[in-house]
Design a protein around this motif. Structure first.
Motif, PDB file in Angstrom:
ATOM      1  N   ALA A 105      46.106  39.684  46.203  1.00  0.00           N
ATOM      2  CA  ALA A 105      46.109  41.150  46.335  1.00  0.00           C
ATOM      3  C   ALA A 105      44.806  41.773  45.840  1.00  0.00           C
ATOM      4  CB  ALA A 105      47.307  41.746  45.591  1.00  0.00           C
ATOM      5  N   GLY A 106      43.713  41.028  45.960  1.00  0.00           N
ATOM      6  CA  GLY A 106      42.405  41.541  45.561  1.00  0.00           C
ATOM      7  C   GLY A 106      42.209  41.701  44.074  1.00  0.00           C
ATOM      8  N   THR A 107      43.136  41.169  43.269  1.00  0.00           N
ATOM      9  CA  THR A 107      43.172  41.504  41.846  1.00  0.00           C
ATOM     10  C   THR A 107      41.930  41.076  41.076  1.00  0.00           C
ATOM     11  OG1 THR A 107      45.586  41.453  41.793  1.00  0.00           O
ATOM     12  CG2 THR A 107      44.456  41.185  39.702  1.00  0.00           C
ATOM     13  N   SER A 108      41.544  39.803  41.167  1.00  0.00           N
ATOM     14  CA  SER A 108      40.440  39.346  40.317  1.00  0.00           C
ATOM     15  C   SER A 108      39.110  40.034  40.638  1.00  0.00           C
ATOM     16  CB  SER A 108      40.309  37.820  40.354  1.00  0.00           C
ATOM     17  OG  SER A 108      40.284  37.319  41.665  1.00  0.00           O
ATOM     18  N   PRO A 109      38.740  40.251  41.908  1.00  0.00           N
ATOM     19  CA  PRO A 109      37.509  41.014  42.159  1.00  0.00           C
ATOM     20  C   PRO A 109      37.582  42.456  41.644  1.00  0.00           C
ATOM     21  CG  PRO A 109      38.118  39.773  44.107  1.00  0.00           C
ATOM     22  CD  PRO A 109      39.276  39.692  43.165  1.00  0.00           C
ATOM     23  N   ILE A 110      38.765  43.063  41.737  1.00  0.00           N
ATOM     24  CA  ILE A 110      38.913  44.430  41.230  1.00  0.00           C
ATOM     25  C   ILE A 110      38.735  44.450  39.714  1.00  0.00           C
ATOM     26  CG2 ILE A 110      40.524  46.351  40.918  1.00  0.00           C
ATOM     27  CD1 ILE A 110      41.783  45.538  43.617  1.00  0.00           C
ATOM     28  N   LEU A 111      39.423  43.542  39.027  1.00  0.00           N
ATOM     29  CA  LEU A 111      39.275  43.466  37.571  1.00  0.00           C
ATOM     30  C   LEU A 111      37.823  43.222  37.188  1.00  0.00           C
ATOM     31  CD1 LEU A 111      42.293  41.365  36.233  1.00  0.00           C
ATOM     32  CD2 LEU A 111      41.819  43.786  35.848  1.00  0.00           C
ATOM     33  N   SER A 112      37.202  42.279  37.872  1.00  0.00           N
ATOM     34  CA  SER A 112      35.827  41.920  37.553  1.00  0.00           C
ATOM     35  C   SER A 112      34.893  43.112  37.743  1.00  0.00           C
ATOM     36  CB  SER A 112      35.387  40.752  38.435  1.00  0.00           C
ATOM     37  OG  SER A 112      34.162  40.222  38.003  1.00  0.00           O
ATOM     38  N   LYS A 113      35.102  43.846  38.806  1.00  0.00           N
ATOM     39  CA  LYS A 113      34.274  45.028  39.098  1.00  0.00           C
ATOM     40  C   LYS A 113      34.326  46.033  37.952  1.00  0.00           C
ATOM     41  CE  LYS A 113      34.395  49.034  42.236  1.00  0.00           C
ATOM     42  NZ  LYS A 113      35.038  49.581  43.460  1.00  0.00           N
ATOM     43  N   TYR A 114      35.529  46.313  37.467  1.00  0.00           N
ATOM     44  CA  TYR A 114      35.668  47.332  36.426  1.00  0.00           C
ATOM     45  C   TYR A 114      35.352  46.785  35.036  1.00  0.00           C
ATOM     46  CZ  TYR A 114      37.397  50.648  39.821  1.00  0.00           C
ATOM     47  OH  TYR A 114      37.477  51.516  40.894  1.00  0.00           O
ATOM     48  N   LEU A 115      35.552  45.502  34.830  1.00  0.00           N
ATOM     49  CA  LEU A 115      35.133  44.897  33.562  1.00  0.00           C
ATOM     50  C   LEU A 115      33.615  44.970  33.415  1.00  0.00           C
ATOM     51  CD1 LEU A 115      37.485  41.775  33.487  1.00  0.00           C
ATOM     52  CD2 LEU A 115      37.475  43.631  31.803  1.00  0.00           C
ATOM     53  N   GLU A 135      47.820  57.533  37.203  1.00  0.00           N
ATOM     54  CA  GLU A 135      48.152  57.540  35.775  1.00  0.00           C
ATOM     55  C   GLU A 135      48.619  56.187  35.260  1.00  0.00           C
ATOM     56  OE1 GLU A 135      51.037  60.621  35.391  1.00  0.00           O
ATOM     57  OE2 GLU A 135      49.632  62.216  35.979  1.00  0.00           O
ATOM     58  N   ASN A 136      49.105  55.334  36.156  1.00  0.00           N
ATOM     59  CA  ASN A 136      49.700  54.073  35.706  1.00  0.00           C
ATOM     60  C   ASN A 136      48.970  52.816  36.160  1.00  0.00           C
ATOM     61  OD1 ASN A 136      52.451  54.877  34.403  1.00  0.00           O
ATOM     62  ND2 ASN A 136      52.342  56.095  36.277  1.00  0.00           N
ATOM     63  N   PHE A 137      48.202  52.904  37.250  1.00  0.00           N
ATOM     64  CA  PHE A 137      47.644  51.684  37.832  1.00  0.00           C
ATOM     65  C   PHE A 137      46.138  51.741  38.075  1.00  0.00           C
ATOM     66  CE2 PHE A 137      52.080  52.049  39.073  1.00  0.00           C
ATOM     67  CZ  PHE A 137      52.583  50.796  38.774  1.00  0.00           C
ATOM     68  N   ALA A 138      45.482  52.832  37.747  1.00  0.00           N
ATOM     69  CA  ALA A 138      44.043  52.945  37.994  1.00  0.00           C
ATOM     70  C   ALA A 138      43.314  51.743  37.401  1.00  0.00           C
ATOM     71  CB  ALA A 138      43.503  54.239  37.396  1.00  0.00           C
ATOM     72  N   ALA A 139      42.452  51.123  38.195  1.00  0.00           N
ATOM     73  CA  ALA A 139      41.813  49.869  37.793  1.00  0.00           C
ATOM     74  C   ALA A 139      41.007  50.012  36.506  1.00  0.00           C
ATOM     75  CB  ALA A 139      40.925  49.361  38.922  1.00  0.00           C
ATOM     76  N   SER A 140      40.419  51.173  36.286  1.00  0.00           N
ATOM     77  CA  SER A 140      39.655  51.370  35.053  1.00  0.00           C
ATOM     78  C   SER A 140      40.563  51.262  33.831  1.00  0.00           C
ATOM     79  CB  SER A 140      38.961  52.735  35.071  1.00  0.00           C
ATOM     80  OG  SER A 140      39.911  53.778  35.261  1.00  0.00           O
ATOM     81  N   LEU A 141      41.779  51.796  33.947  1.00  0.00           N
ATOM     82  CA  LEU A 141      42.760  51.714  32.861  1.00  0.00           C
ATOM     83  C   LEU A 141      43.207  50.268  32.637  1.00  0.00           C
ATOM     84  CD1 LEU A 141      44.873  52.967  30.886  1.00  0.00           C
ATOM     85  CD2 LEU A 141      46.375  53.242  32.878  1.00  0.00           C
TER      86      LEU A 141
END
Length: 470
Positions: free
Chosen positions: A12-22, A336-342
Protein backbone atom coordinates in the motif's frame (compact mmCIF):
# COMPACT_ATOMS: atom_id res chain seq x y z
CA UNK A 1 21.32 11.11 12.58
CA UNK A 2 19.10 8.02 12.67
CA UNK A 3 19.69 5.68 9.74
CA UNK A 4 16.93 3.25 8.76
CA UNK A 5 16.51 0.80 5.90
CA UNK A 6 13.05 -0.44 4.89
CA UNK A 7 12.79 -3.79 3.13
CA UNK A 8 11.89 -5.76 1.04
CA UNK A 9 8.17 -5.54 0.09
CA UNK A 10 6.10 -2.39 -0.45
CA UNK A 11 2.53 -2.75 0.80
CA UNK A 12 0.00 0.00 0.00
CA UNK A 13 2.92 2.34 -0.69
CA UNK A 14 3.72 2.44 3.01
CA UNK A 15 7.52 2.23 3.18
CA UNK A 16 8.20 4.89 0.49
CA UNK A 17 5.68 7.19 2.17
CA UNK A 18 7.26 6.70 5.59
CA UNK A 19 10.72 7.17 4.14
CA UNK A 20 9.70 10.38 2.37
CA UNK A 21 8.41 11.99 5.55
CA UNK A 22 11.16 10.61 7.78
CA UNK A 23 13.67 12.34 5.50
CA UNK A 24 11.83 15.61 6.06
CA UNK A 25 12.46 15.07 9.79
CA UNK A 26 16.18 14.55 9.40
CA UNK A 27 16.22 10.74 9.32
CA UNK A 28 18.45 8.99 6.80
CA UNK A 29 15.95 6.55 5.28
CA UNK A 30 16.15 4.22 2.30
CA UNK A 31 13.76 1.65 0.80
CA UNK A 32 14.68 -1.67 -0.79
CA UNK A 33 11.93 -3.02 -3.06
CA UNK A 34 11.96 -6.52 -4.54
CA UNK A 35 8.82 -6.06 -6.67
CA UNK A 36 7.18 -3.07 -8.32
CA UNK A 37 3.87 -4.96 -9.02
CA UNK A 38 1.20 -3.62 -11.38
CA UNK A 39 0.85 -0.67 -9.01
CA UNK A 40 4.29 0.60 -10.00
CA UNK A 41 5.88 0.67 -6.55
CA UNK A 42 9.49 1.85 -6.45
CA UNK A 43 11.99 2.24 -3.64
CA UNK A 44 15.48 3.72 -3.61
CA UNK A 45 16.96 0.31 -4.47
CA UNK A 46 14.85 -1.84 -6.80
CA UNK A 47 15.54 -5.46 -7.69
CA UNK A 48 12.69 -5.65 -10.23
CA UNK A 49 12.05 -9.35 -9.68
CA UNK A 50 8.54 -9.33 -11.18
CA UNK A 51 9.34 -10.95 -14.52
CA UNK A 52 12.11 -13.32 -13.37
CA UNK A 53 11.81 -17.08 -12.90
CA UNK A 54 12.01 -18.46 -9.34
CA UNK A 55 15.63 -19.52 -9.87
CA UNK A 56 16.59 -16.14 -11.33
CA UNK A 57 14.87 -14.39 -8.44
CA UNK A 58 16.72 -16.46 -5.85
CA UNK A 59 20.08 -15.86 -7.51
CA UNK A 60 19.51 -12.13 -7.76
CA UNK A 61 18.34 -11.86 -4.14
CA UNK A 62 21.26 -13.98 -2.92
CA UNK A 63 23.84 -11.83 -4.71
CA UNK A 64 22.21 -8.63 -3.51
CA UNK A 65 21.90 -9.85 0.08
CA UNK A 66 25.52 -10.95 0.20
CA UNK A 67 26.69 -7.50 -0.88
CA UNK A 68 24.23 -5.67 1.37
CA UNK A 69 25.10 -7.60 4.52
CA UNK A 70 28.80 -7.03 4.00
CA UNK A 71 28.90 -3.45 2.75
CA UNK A 72 25.65 -1.67 3.66
CA UNK A 73 24.11 -3.22 6.76
CA UNK A 74 26.76 -1.89 9.21
CA UNK A 75 25.83 1.75 8.57
CA UNK A 76 22.15 1.40 9.57
CA UNK A 77 20.73 1.75 13.08
CA UNK A 78 17.27 0.36 12.30
CA UNK A 79 16.28 -2.52 10.05
CA UNK A 80 12.58 -2.06 9.34
CA UNK A 81 11.04 -5.11 7.68
CA UNK A 82 7.57 -5.10 6.17
CA UNK A 83 4.96 -7.84 5.74
CA UNK A 84 7.03 -10.36 7.76
CA UNK A 85 9.55 -10.63 4.92
CA UNK A 86 13.30 -10.11 5.06
CA UNK A 87 16.09 -10.32 2.51
CA UNK A 88 16.68 -14.00 3.20
CA UNK A 89 13.16 -15.20 3.99
CA UNK A 90 9.81 -14.38 2.45
CA UNK A 91 6.60 -15.92 1.16
CA UNK A 92 5.26 -13.08 -1.00
CA UNK A 93 5.02 -13.48 -4.79
CA UNK A 94 5.99 -17.15 -4.66
CA UNK A 95 8.43 -16.73 -1.81
CA UNK A 96 12.16 -17.10 -1.29
CA UNK A 97 14.23 -18.83 1.37
CA UNK A 98 17.98 -18.50 0.98
CA UNK A 99 19.04 -20.34 4.13
CA UNK A 100 18.02 -23.31 6.25
CA UNK A 101 17.69 -20.81 9.08
CA UNK A 102 14.65 -18.58 8.80
CA UNK A 103 15.50 -14.86 8.72
CA UNK A 104 19.22 -15.52 8.57
CA UNK A 105 19.91 -11.89 7.63
CA UNK A 106 18.09 -10.64 10.73
CA UNK A 107 20.32 -12.83 12.91
CA UNK A 108 23.35 -11.14 11.37
CA UNK A 109 21.78 -7.73 11.95
CA UNK A 110 20.98 -8.62 15.55
CA UNK A 111 24.53 -9.86 16.15
CA UNK A 112 25.74 -6.44 14.96
CA UNK A 113 23.50 -4.74 17.52
CA UNK A 114 20.92 -3.43 15.06
CA UNK A 115 17.37 -2.70 16.18
CA UNK A 116 14.70 -4.49 14.17
CA UNK A 117 11.17 -3.22 13.60
CA UNK A 118 8.53 -5.32 11.84
CA UNK A 119 5.37 -3.79 10.36
CA UNK A 120 2.44 -6.17 9.90
CA UNK A 121 -0.39 -5.45 7.48
CA UNK A 122 -3.03 -8.18 7.41
CA UNK A 123 -2.72 -11.47 5.57
CA UNK A 124 0.89 -11.74 6.75
CA UNK A 125 -0.21 -12.33 10.36
CA UNK A 126 -3.95 -12.84 10.28
CA UNK A 127 -5.54 -16.18 9.56
CA UNK A 128 -7.71 -15.59 6.49
CA UNK A 129 -10.38 -17.71 8.18
CA UNK A 130 -11.19 -14.57 10.15
CA UNK A 131 -12.37 -13.03 6.88
CA UNK A 132 -14.44 -16.13 6.13
CA UNK A 133 -15.87 -16.08 9.66
CA UNK A 134 -17.13 -12.51 9.37
CA UNK A 135 -18.34 -12.91 5.80
CA UNK A 136 -20.40 -15.93 6.87
CA UNK A 137 -21.84 -13.85 9.71
CA UNK A 138 -22.73 -11.22 7.09
CA UNK A 139 -24.31 -13.77 4.75
CA UNK A 140 -25.98 -15.83 7.50
CA UNK A 141 -26.57 -13.42 10.43
CA UNK A 142 -27.79 -16.15 12.79
CA UNK A 143 -24.92 -18.56 12.22
CA UNK A 144 -23.25 -19.84 15.38
CA UNK A 145 -19.54 -20.52 14.87
CA UNK A 146 -16.59 -20.35 17.26
CA UNK A 147 -13.86 -17.82 16.53
CA UNK A 148 -11.13 -19.28 14.28
CA UNK A 149 -7.48 -19.70 15.34
CA UNK A 150 -5.54 -16.44 15.25
CA UNK A 151 -2.92 -17.59 12.72
CA UNK A 152 -2.47 -20.35 10.20
CA UNK A 153 0.31 -22.89 10.73
CA UNK A 154 2.83 -21.14 8.49
CA UNK A 155 2.23 -17.79 10.19
CA UNK A 156 2.80 -19.28 13.62
CA UNK A 157 6.16 -20.66 12.51
CA UNK A 158 7.22 -17.34 10.95
CA UNK A 159 6.16 -15.25 13.93
CA UNK A 160 7.87 -17.70 16.26
CA UNK A 161 11.13 -17.32 14.32
CA UNK A 162 10.84 -13.54 14.19
CA UNK A 163 10.39 -13.27 17.95
CA UNK A 164 14.10 -14.08 18.31
CA UNK A 165 15.10 -10.97 16.37
CA UNK A 166 12.32 -8.37 16.23
CA UNK A 167 12.40 -5.67 18.89
CA UNK A 168 8.90 -4.45 18.15
CA UNK A 169 5.98 -5.47 15.95
CA UNK A 170 4.05 -2.43 14.71
CA UNK A 171 0.48 -2.50 13.41
CA UNK A 172 -3.12 -1.46 14.05
CA UNK A 173 -5.01 -2.76 17.05
CA UNK A 174 -6.97 -5.49 15.29
CA UNK A 175 -3.76 -7.10 13.99
CA UNK A 176 -2.09 -6.84 17.38
CA UNK A 177 -4.63 -9.51 18.31
CA UNK A 178 -2.76 -11.85 15.95
CA UNK A 179 0.73 -11.20 17.30
CA UNK A 180 2.50 -12.08 20.56
CA UNK A 181 3.06 -8.42 21.32
CA UNK A 182 2.85 -5.18 19.42
CA UNK A 183 2.93 -1.40 19.30
CA UNK A 184 0.16 0.65 17.77
CA UNK A 185 0.88 2.99 14.87
CA UNK A 186 -1.66 3.23 12.08
CA UNK A 187 -1.13 3.51 8.32
CA UNK A 188 0.30 6.71 6.77
CA UNK A 189 -1.66 8.79 4.27
CA UNK A 190 0.45 10.89 1.89
CA UNK A 191 -1.52 14.12 1.62
CA UNK A 192 0.91 15.67 -0.85
CA UNK A 193 0.44 12.80 -3.27
CA UNK A 194 -3.35 12.92 -3.20
CA UNK A 195 -3.44 16.69 -3.57
CA UNK A 196 -1.32 16.36 -6.70
CA UNK A 197 -3.92 14.05 -8.28
CA UNK A 198 -7.01 16.17 -7.86
CA UNK A 199 -8.21 15.57 -11.44
CA UNK A 200 -11.35 13.50 -11.79
CA UNK A 201 -13.19 11.45 -14.39
CA UNK A 202 -16.50 12.33 -12.71
CA UNK A 203 -19.42 12.04 -15.14
CA UNK A 204 -21.89 13.87 -12.92
CA UNK A 205 -23.99 10.72 -12.44
CA UNK A 206 -24.35 8.98 -9.10
CA UNK A 207 -21.64 6.34 -8.88
CA UNK A 208 -21.07 3.36 -6.62
CA UNK A 209 -17.34 2.66 -6.50
CA UNK A 210 -15.57 -0.52 -5.46
CA UNK A 211 -11.80 -1.04 -5.79
CA UNK A 212 -10.96 -4.60 -4.74
CA UNK A 213 -7.31 -5.60 -4.58
CA UNK A 214 -8.63 -9.07 -3.72
CA UNK A 215 -12.27 -9.71 -4.59
CA UNK A 216 -12.62 -12.59 -2.15
CA UNK A 217 -11.22 -10.70 0.83
CA UNK A 218 -13.14 -7.54 -0.02
CA UNK A 219 -16.43 -9.43 -0.36
CA UNK A 220 -17.09 -8.21 -3.90
CA UNK A 221 -19.67 -10.96 -4.44
CA UNK A 222 -21.99 -9.41 -1.85
CA UNK A 223 -21.87 -6.04 -3.56
CA UNK A 224 -22.42 -7.61 -6.98
CA UNK A 225 -25.59 -9.28 -5.68
CA UNK A 226 -26.86 -5.96 -4.33
CA UNK A 227 -26.08 -4.17 -7.60
CA UNK A 228 -28.12 -6.72 -9.56
CA UNK A 229 -31.16 -5.96 -7.41
CA UNK A 230 -30.61 -2.20 -7.58
CA UNK A 231 -30.55 -2.26 -11.37
CA UNK A 232 -34.05 -3.72 -11.38
CA UNK A 233 -35.35 -0.58 -9.62
CA UNK A 234 -33.01 2.28 -10.57
CA UNK A 235 -31.35 3.44 -13.78
CA UNK A 236 -29.77 6.63 -12.44
CA UNK A 237 -26.48 5.24 -11.13
CA UNK A 238 -23.27 3.68 -12.42
CA UNK A 239 -21.38 0.86 -10.74
CA UNK A 240 -17.64 1.30 -11.27
CA UNK A 241 -15.28 -1.55 -10.47
CA UNK A 242 -11.79 -0.09 -10.15
CA UNK A 243 -9.17 -2.82 -10.45
CA UNK A 244 -5.98 -3.89 -12.24
CA UNK A 245 -4.85 -0.36 -13.04
CA UNK A 246 -2.04 1.95 -11.87
CA UNK A 247 -2.72 3.77 -8.63
CA UNK A 248 -2.81 7.26 -10.12
CA UNK A 249 -5.43 6.19 -12.66
CA UNK A 250 -7.49 4.40 -10.02
CA UNK A 251 -7.77 7.41 -7.74
CA UNK A 252 -8.99 9.61 -10.60
CA UNK A 253 -12.34 7.83 -10.13
CA UNK A 254 -12.62 8.59 -6.42
CA UNK A 255 -13.82 12.22 -6.38
CA UNK A 256 -17.32 12.92 -7.58
CA UNK A 257 -20.95 12.22 -6.79
CA UNK A 258 -21.85 8.97 -5.05
CA UNK A 259 -20.65 6.44 -2.49
CA UNK A 260 -17.98 3.77 -2.24
CA UNK A 261 -18.05 0.26 -0.82
CA UNK A 262 -14.74 -0.87 0.63
CA UNK A 263 -14.78 -4.24 2.41
CA UNK A 264 -17.40 -6.73 3.49
CA UNK A 265 -15.54 -8.44 6.33
CA UNK A 266 -14.79 -6.49 9.53
CA UNK A 267 -12.32 -3.71 8.66
CA UNK A 268 -11.54 -0.96 6.17
CA UNK A 269 -8.27 -0.18 4.45
CA UNK A 270 -6.26 2.53 2.74
CA UNK A 271 -8.68 2.83 -0.16
CA UNK A 272 -11.42 3.86 2.28
CA UNK A 273 -9.20 6.73 3.44
CA UNK A 274 -8.68 7.71 -0.19
CA UNK A 275 -12.43 7.80 -0.77
CA UNK A 276 -13.02 9.90 2.34
CA UNK A 277 -10.20 12.31 1.59
CA UNK A 278 -11.88 13.09 -1.72
CA UNK A 279 -15.23 13.53 0.04
CA UNK A 280 -16.89 10.25 -0.87
CA UNK A 281 -18.76 8.43 1.94
CA UNK A 282 -17.73 4.83 2.57
CA UNK A 283 -19.87 1.77 3.24
CA UNK A 284 -18.39 -1.37 4.74
CA UNK A 285 -18.95 -4.05 7.35
CA UNK A 286 -16.94 -2.52 10.18
CA UNK A 287 -16.86 -4.56 13.40
CA UNK A 288 -15.87 -2.23 16.24
CA UNK A 289 -15.46 -5.15 18.63
CA UNK A 290 -12.23 -6.02 16.81
CA UNK A 291 -10.66 -2.64 17.68
CA UNK A 292 -9.46 -0.83 20.78
CA UNK A 293 -11.10 2.54 21.60
CA UNK A 294 -7.79 4.38 21.13
CA UNK A 295 -7.48 3.11 17.55
CA UNK A 296 -7.99 5.87 14.98
CA UNK A 297 -10.41 3.59 13.17
CA UNK A 298 -12.66 3.06 16.19
CA UNK A 299 -14.86 6.12 15.63
CA UNK A 300 -14.42 6.38 11.88
CA UNK A 301 -17.25 8.12 9.96
CA UNK A 302 -18.04 4.87 8.17
CA UNK A 303 -21.51 3.68 7.20
CA UNK A 304 -21.56 0.14 8.60
CA UNK A 305 -23.75 -2.68 7.30
CA UNK A 306 -23.91 -6.15 8.83
CA UNK A 307 -25.98 -8.20 6.39
CA UNK A 308 -27.12 -8.24 2.78
CA UNK A 309 -30.43 -6.51 3.54
CA UNK A 310 -28.68 -3.61 5.25
CA UNK A 311 -26.22 -3.24 2.36
CA UNK A 312 -29.05 -3.05 -0.15
CA UNK A 313 -31.02 -0.63 2.04
CA UNK A 314 -28.07 1.74 2.52
CA UNK A 315 -27.26 1.74 -1.19
CA UNK A 316 -30.89 2.53 -2.03
CA UNK A 317 -30.94 5.39 0.47
CA UNK A 318 -27.70 6.68 -1.03
CA UNK A 319 -29.13 6.69 -4.54
CA UNK A 320 -32.20 8.54 -3.26
CA UNK A 321 -30.00 11.12 -1.52
CA UNK A 322 -31.04 10.10 1.99
CA UNK A 323 -27.53 9.51 3.36
CA UNK A 324 -26.31 12.81 4.79
CA UNK A 325 -22.61 13.55 5.07
CA UNK A 326 -20.15 16.43 5.10
CA UNK A 327 -17.24 16.16 2.68
CA UNK A 328 -15.00 18.34 4.84
CA UNK A 329 -15.66 16.17 7.89
CA UNK A 330 -14.57 13.08 5.97
CA UNK A 331 -11.39 14.80 4.81
CA UNK A 332 -10.65 16.14 8.29
CA UNK A 333 -10.94 12.67 9.79
CA UNK A 334 -8.23 11.40 7.44
CA UNK A 335 -5.93 14.37 8.06
CA UNK A 336 -6.27 14.32 11.83
CA UNK A 337 -5.61 10.60 12.21
CA UNK A 338 -3.57 9.33 9.26
CA UNK A 339 -1.53 12.22 7.82
CA UNK A 340 1.87 10.79 6.89
CA UNK A 341 3.75 13.56 8.69
CA UNK A 342 2.00 12.56 11.94
CA UNK A 343 2.62 8.84 11.44
CA UNK A 344 6.27 9.34 10.46
CA UNK A 345 6.85 11.37 13.62
CA UNK A 346 5.56 8.44 15.67
CA UNK A 347 7.97 6.10 13.90
CA UNK A 348 10.85 8.50 14.47
CA UNK A 349 10.03 8.59 18.17
CA UNK A 350 9.91 4.78 18.22
CA UNK A 351 13.30 4.54 16.51
CA UNK A 352 14.80 6.99 19.00
CA UNK A 353 13.56 4.99 21.97
CA UNK A 354 15.01 1.78 20.53
CA UNK A 355 18.38 3.35 19.76
CA UNK A 356 18.56 4.87 23.25
CA UNK A 357 17.85 1.47 24.79
CA UNK A 358 14.47 2.54 26.13
CA UNK A 359 11.54 0.25 26.78
CA UNK A 360 8.67 0.15 24.29
CA UNK A 361 5.22 -0.09 25.94
CA UNK A 362 3.95 -2.98 23.84
CA UNK A 363 0.58 -4.66 24.10
CA UNK A 364 1.07 -8.29 25.16
CA UNK A 365 -1.44 -10.80 23.84
CA UNK A 366 -2.11 -13.71 26.24
CA UNK A 367 -4.43 -15.37 23.71
CA UNK A 368 -1.59 -15.61 21.22
CA UNK A 369 0.75 -17.13 23.78
CA UNK A 370 -1.91 -19.67 24.79
CA UNK A 371 -2.24 -20.68 21.13
CA UNK A 372 1.55 -20.80 20.81
CA UNK A 373 1.82 -23.09 23.81
CA UNK A 374 -0.55 -25.54 22.11
CA UNK A 375 1.68 -25.31 19.03
CA UNK A 376 4.78 -26.11 21.09
CA UNK A 377 3.02 -28.98 22.85
CA UNK A 378 1.82 -30.34 19.49
CA UNK A 379 -1.75 -30.08 20.72
CA UNK A 380 -4.68 -29.15 18.44
CA UNK A 381 -4.45 -25.42 17.83
CA UNK A 382 -8.12 -25.26 16.84
CA UNK A 383 -9.30 -25.96 20.39
CA UNK A 384 -12.86 -24.77 19.69
CA UNK A 385 -13.28 -26.98 16.58
CA UNK A 386 -13.89 -24.05 14.26
CA UNK A 387 -12.74 -25.97 11.18
CA UNK A 388 -14.86 -29.01 11.88
CA UNK A 389 -17.93 -26.83 12.38
CA UNK A 390 -17.38 -24.39 9.53
CA UNK A 391 -16.65 -27.14 7.01
CA UNK A 392 -19.78 -29.00 8.16
CA UNK A 393 -21.78 -25.84 7.60
CA UNK A 394 -20.28 -25.15 4.17
CA UNK A 395 -21.00 -28.72 3.12
CA UNK A 396 -24.59 -28.35 4.27
CA UNK A 397 -24.95 -25.15 2.22
CA UNK A 398 -23.26 -26.67 -0.86
CA UNK A 399 -20.64 -23.86 -0.67
CA UNK A 400 -17.89 -26.01 -2.18
CA UNK A 401 -15.50 -23.26 -3.33
CA UNK A 402 -15.45 -21.67 0.09
CA UNK A 403 -15.21 -25.13 1.63
CA UNK A 404 -11.93 -25.70 -0.23
CA UNK A 405 -10.58 -22.42 1.15
CA UNK A 406 -11.35 -23.33 4.75
CA UNK A 407 -10.04 -26.88 4.41
CA UNK A 408 -6.69 -25.53 3.22
CA UNK A 409 -6.66 -22.93 6.00
CA UNK A 410 -7.33 -25.59 8.59
CA UNK A 411 -4.63 -28.12 7.78
CA UNK A 412 -2.25 -28.62 10.73
CA UNK A 413 -4.55 -26.55 12.94
CA UNK A 414 -7.33 -29.13 13.23
CA UNK A 415 -7.87 -32.82 12.45
CA UNK A 416 -6.02 -33.44 9.19
CA UNK A 417 -7.88 -36.73 8.72
CA UNK A 418 -11.28 -35.03 8.83
CA UNK A 419 -10.14 -32.21 6.57
CA UNK A 420 -8.56 -34.62 4.09
CA UNK A 421 -11.81 -36.61 3.90
CA UNK A 422 -13.77 -33.43 3.21
CA UNK A 423 -11.18 -32.22 0.69
CA UNK A 424 -11.35 -35.42 -1.33
CA UNK A 425 -15.14 -35.40 -1.24
CA UNK A 426 -15.24 -31.75 -2.34
CA UNK A 427 -12.91 -32.47 -5.25
CA UNK A 428 -15.12 -35.37 -6.31
CA UNK A 429 -18.29 -33.29 -6.04
CA UNK A 430 -16.68 -30.61 -8.20
CA UNK A 431 -15.80 -33.22 -10.82
CA UNK A 432 -12.06 -33.02 -10.19
CA UNK A 433 -11.61 -36.78 -9.91
CA UNK A 434 -7.97 -36.63 -10.99
CA UNK A 435 -7.01 -34.48 -8.00
CA UNK A 436 -9.18 -36.58 -5.68
CA UNK A 437 -7.48 -39.77 -6.86
CA UNK A 438 -4.03 -38.22 -6.45
CA UNK A 439 -4.89 -37.19 -2.90
CA UNK A 440 -6.03 -40.72 -2.11
CA UNK A 441 -2.76 -42.14 -3.45
CA UNK A 442 -0.58 -39.59 -1.67
CA UNK A 443 -2.30 -40.28 1.65
CA UNK A 444 -2.94 -44.01 1.25
CA UNK A 445 -2.38 -44.93 4.90
CA UNK A 446 -4.75 -42.24 6.16
CA UNK A 447 -7.36 -43.06 3.53
CA UNK A 448 -7.27 -46.70 4.62
CA UNK A 449 -8.00 -45.79 8.25
CA UNK A 450 -11.36 -46.18 9.93
CA UNK A 451 -11.22 -42.53 10.99
CA UNK A 452 -11.01 -41.40 7.35
CA UNK A 453 -13.88 -43.63 6.25
CA UNK A 454 -16.03 -42.37 9.10
CA UNK A 455 -15.34 -38.70 8.33
CA UNK A 456 -15.86 -39.24 4.59
CA UNK A 457 -19.24 -40.96 5.01
CA UNK A 458 -20.38 -38.36 7.52
CA UNK A 459 -19.40 -35.55 5.14
CA UNK A 460 -21.37 -37.21 2.33
CA UNK A 461 -24.44 -37.43 4.55
CA UNK A 462 -24.19 -33.74 5.44
CA UNK A 463 -23.89 -32.75 1.79
CA UNK A 464 -26.76 -34.94 0.63
CA UNK A 465 -29.26 -33.43 3.03
CA UNK A 466 -31.50 -30.64 1.81
CA UNK A 467 -30.04 -27.19 2.38
CA UNK A 468 -31.27 -26.06 5.81
CA UNK A 469 -32.27 -22.53 6.69
CA UNK A 470 -29.29 -21.36 8.81
Amino acid sequence: MIKVIHLPIIIAGTSPILSKYLKKMGVYSKVISFYKTFLGYYGDINLDLDSLSPRERSNKIRNFMSHFLKHDLPKYDIIHIHFLNSLSTGDSFGGWNLSDQLFYDLKIAKDLGKKIVCSAYGSDVQNISKIVYYQLKFQYPHIDLPYPPLNNFSQIKKISALMSYVDVFVTGTTLINHLPYGYYITMPFDVEFYDSYASSVDSGRFTILHAPSNSFVKGTRFLDQAIEKLRLKYNNFDYILVKNMPHDKAISYYPGFGVAVDQINYDFGLVALEYMYYGRPVICCFRKEEFQPFDAKYNAPIVSVFNQEELLEVLEKSIRGEILYNKEDLKSYVLENFAASLIASKYKELYEILIDGGKIPQFVNPNWFAQYQRFLNKEPIDKDNYYSKVTDFLLSQKELSLLLVEIQNGFNLASNVELLAKLILAKELLGDHKSASALRNQNASLVASEAFRSHYERAKEIYQKEVPDP
